[in-house]
Design a protein around this motif. Structure first.
Motif, PDB file in Angstrom:
ATOM      1  N   ASP A  37       3.743   9.804  -5.662  1.00  0.00           N
ATOM      2  CA  ASP A  37       3.143   8.816  -6.566  1.00  0.00           C
ATOM      3  C   ASP A  37       4.187   8.122  -7.439  1.00  0.00           C
ATOM      4  O   ASP A  37       3.845   7.210  -8.200  1.00  0.00           O
ATOM      5  N   LEU A  38       5.437   8.537  -7.333  1.00  0.00           N
ATOM      6  CA  LEU A  38       6.508   7.940  -8.153  1.00  0.00           C
ATOM      7  C   LEU A  38       7.086   6.726  -7.423  1.00  0.00           C
ATOM      8  O   LEU A  38       8.277   6.655  -7.125  1.00  0.00           O
ATOM      9  N   ASN A  39       6.232   5.761  -7.163  1.00  0.00           N
ATOM     10  CA  ASN A  39       6.606   4.643  -6.295  1.00  0.00           C
ATOM     11  C   ASN A  39       7.610   3.681  -6.913  1.00  0.00           C
ATOM     12  O   ASN A  39       8.300   2.964  -6.192  1.00  0.00           O
ATOM     13  N   VAL A  68      -4.605   1.618  -9.051  1.00  0.00           N
ATOM     14  CA  VAL A  68      -5.136   2.809  -8.400  1.00  0.00           C
ATOM     15  C   VAL A  68      -6.510   2.464  -7.839  1.00  0.00           C
ATOM     16  O   VAL A  68      -7.340   1.856  -8.523  1.00  0.00           O
ATOM     17  N   LEU A  69      -6.733   2.804  -6.602  1.00  0.00           N
ATOM     18  CA  LEU A  69      -8.011   2.514  -5.957  1.00  0.00           C
ATOM     19  C   LEU A  69      -9.054   3.535  -6.404  1.00  0.00           C
ATOM     20  O   LEU A  69      -8.874   4.736  -6.222  1.00  0.00           O
ATOM     21  N   VAL A  70     -10.116   3.037  -6.997  1.00  0.00           N
ATOM     22  CA  VAL A  70     -11.238   3.880  -7.397  1.00  0.00           C
ATOM     23  C   VAL A  70     -12.280   3.765  -6.287  1.00  0.00           C
ATOM     24  O   VAL A  70     -12.904   2.710  -6.127  1.00  0.00           O
ATOM     25  N   PRO A  71     -12.465   4.806  -5.469  1.00  0.00           N
ATOM     26  CA  PRO A  71     -13.321   4.712  -4.282  1.00  0.00           C
ATOM     27  C   PRO A  71     -14.711   4.141  -4.534  1.00  0.00           C
ATOM     28  O   PRO A  71     -15.217   3.343  -3.742  1.00  0.00           O
ATOM     29  N   ASP A  72     -15.330   4.547  -5.622  1.00  0.00           N
ATOM     30  CA  ASP A  72     -16.677   4.051  -5.909  1.00  0.00           C
ATOM     31  C   ASP A  72     -16.665   2.927  -6.943  1.00  0.00           C
ATOM     32  O   ASP A  72     -17.698   2.579  -7.516  1.00  0.00           O
ATOM     33  N   LEU A 116     -14.376  -3.092  -8.234  1.00  0.00           N
ATOM     34  CA  LEU A 116     -13.338  -4.092  -8.022  1.00  0.00           C
ATOM     35  C   LEU A 116     -12.169  -3.622  -7.164  1.00  0.00           C
ATOM     36  O   LEU A 116     -11.779  -4.314  -6.214  1.00  0.00           O
ATOM     37  N   THR A 117     -11.577  -2.474  -7.484  1.00  0.00           N
ATOM     38  CA  THR A 117     -10.340  -2.094  -6.783  1.00  0.00           C
ATOM     39  C   THR A 117     -10.499  -1.926  -5.265  1.00  0.00           C
ATOM     40  O   THR A 117      -9.568  -2.270  -4.531  1.00  0.00           O
ATOM     41  N   PRO A 118     -11.641  -1.436  -4.737  1.00  0.00           N
ATOM     42  CA  PRO A 118     -11.757  -1.367  -3.274  1.00  0.00           C
ATOM     43  C   PRO A 118     -11.666  -2.748  -2.632  1.00  0.00           C
ATOM     44  O   PRO A 118     -11.115  -2.895  -1.532  1.00  0.00           O
ATOM     45  N   ARG A 126       0.854  -1.188   0.000  1.00  0.00           N
ATOM     46  CA  ARG A 126       0.000   0.000   0.000  1.00  0.00           C
ATOM     47  C   ARG A 126       0.888   1.236   0.000  1.00  0.00           C
ATOM     48  O   ARG A 126       1.454   1.608   1.020  1.00  0.00           O
ATOM     49  N   TRP A 127       1.006   1.855  -1.152  1.00  0.00           N
ATOM     50  CA  TRP A 127       1.876   3.016  -1.305  1.00  0.00           C
ATOM     51  C   TRP A 127       1.254   4.268  -0.706  1.00  0.00           C
ATOM     52  O   TRP A 127       1.955   5.130  -0.178  1.00  0.00           O
ATOM     53  N   SER A 128      -0.054   4.394  -0.826  1.00  0.00           N
ATOM     54  CA  SER A 128      -0.782   5.555  -0.332  1.00  0.00           C
ATOM     55  C   SER A 128      -2.242   5.152  -0.177  1.00  0.00           C
ATOM     56  O   SER A 128      -2.591   3.981  -0.356  1.00  0.00           O
ATOM     57  N   ASN A 129      -3.104   6.123   0.096  1.00  0.00           N
ATOM     58  CA  ASN A 129      -4.523   5.785   0.232  1.00  0.00           C
ATOM     59  C   ASN A 129      -5.188   5.533  -1.112  1.00  0.00           C
ATOM     60  O   ASN A 129      -6.358   5.149  -1.157  1.00  0.00           O
ATOM     61  N   ARG A 130      -4.456   5.714  -2.204  1.00  0.00           N
ATOM     62  CA  ARG A 130      -5.051   5.488  -3.524  1.00  0.00           C
ATOM     63  C   ARG A 130      -4.225   4.597  -4.447  1.00  0.00           C
ATOM     64  O   ARG A 130      -4.698   4.201  -5.500  1.00  0.00           O
TER      65      ARG A 130
END
Length: 248
Positions: free
Chosen positions: A148-150, A68-72, A75-77, A14-18
């Motif tokens: 974001d440059l993970n 990238v997590l798409v909040p709505d 699948l990604t959540p 988990r790099w960040s919240n997204r």
């Protein structure tokens, strides 16, 4: 239609919240660096699937995806909440023609990726095949923020591995940081800033440009290259200077 096979999650980074990376193992068929596959979960009796590019080299034992997590999103959540040992469905066969053996011979290959779309380029360079006919590779990763440059450490490792053949450049659009350009890829090509930073020219005579990422970036960059640099899209029936991925 490719069959689904079960993959086992090995690690979630988990790099960040997204942004997060999913590492797994699965009995997939061999694929070519740059190709993509589909991941899926059974949710309320429905198979929810999305296309994702491999980050790992085909020769790697483990499979890696940068998401990238798409909040709505559907699948990604759910993918982001997985933990080691759980299962994910993955398409056995990979898809796509965004691969190095489809690139015509050129002096300089420009790999331009935004966000998580840096993945296929990392797969190609980690594998290292079909690069013999290319003198110089420019790997560009554009993101919104420096955080974001993970995969920058991996990009730097690849730069050292190829001993001068690869030049890397990062771009951020929403802040100013050292060693990165600020702005969007199309504008930085239009005003020559990207070429100045890298120290190479982008022209139809000896360059090929591979584009992957935000659809608007791809469209805008293609337009700039076509109008300003006299480049054309690369097609199997008509060799050109610009390649991009189409997910389906």
């Amino acid at each position: 239609m490719s069959e689904w096979v079960k993959g086992k999650v090995l690690k979630i980074t988990r790099w960040s919240n997204r942004l997060f990376s999913l590492t797994m193992e699965a009995p997939i068929a061999p694929f070519i660096a740059g190709q993509f596959t589909k991941l899926a979960l059974e949710l309320d009796g429905i198979t929810v699937k999305r296309a994702y590019s491999y980050v790992n080299a085909p020769s790697s034992a483990n499979l890696e995806f940068y998401l990238v997590l798409v909040p709505d999103g559907k699948l990604t959540p759910r993918l982001a909440k997985l933990h080691p040992g759980l299962e994910v469905l993955i398409s056995k066969e990979a898809s796509g023609y965004f691969v190095l053996n489809k690139v015509p011979q050129c002096e300089t290959l420009w790999m331009l990726g935004t966000g998580t779309a840096i993945g296929p380029f990392l797969s190609m360079l980690q594998e290292g095949t079909d690069l013999e006919q290319i003198k110089q590779v420019v790997l560009v990763h554009a993101a919104r923020f420096a955080d974001d440059l993970n995969y920058l450490p991996l990009m730097q490792q690849l730069q050292k591995r190829y001993k001068g053949k690869i030049r890397i450049q990062t771009i951020v659009s929403r802040e100013i940081i050292a060693n990165s350009l600020t702005g969007r890829i199309p504008a930085l090509i239009k005003d020559g800033s990207l070429e100045t930073a890298v120290g190479l020219s982008m022209h139809a005579e000896g360059s090929h440009v591979m584009l992957c990422g935000n659809p608007q970036m791809v469209r805008d960059t293609q337009k700039i290259l076509q109008e300003q640099r006299h480049m054309r899209k690369h097609l199997s029936r008509q060799p050109g200077h610009i390649s991009s991925e189409n997910y389906w």
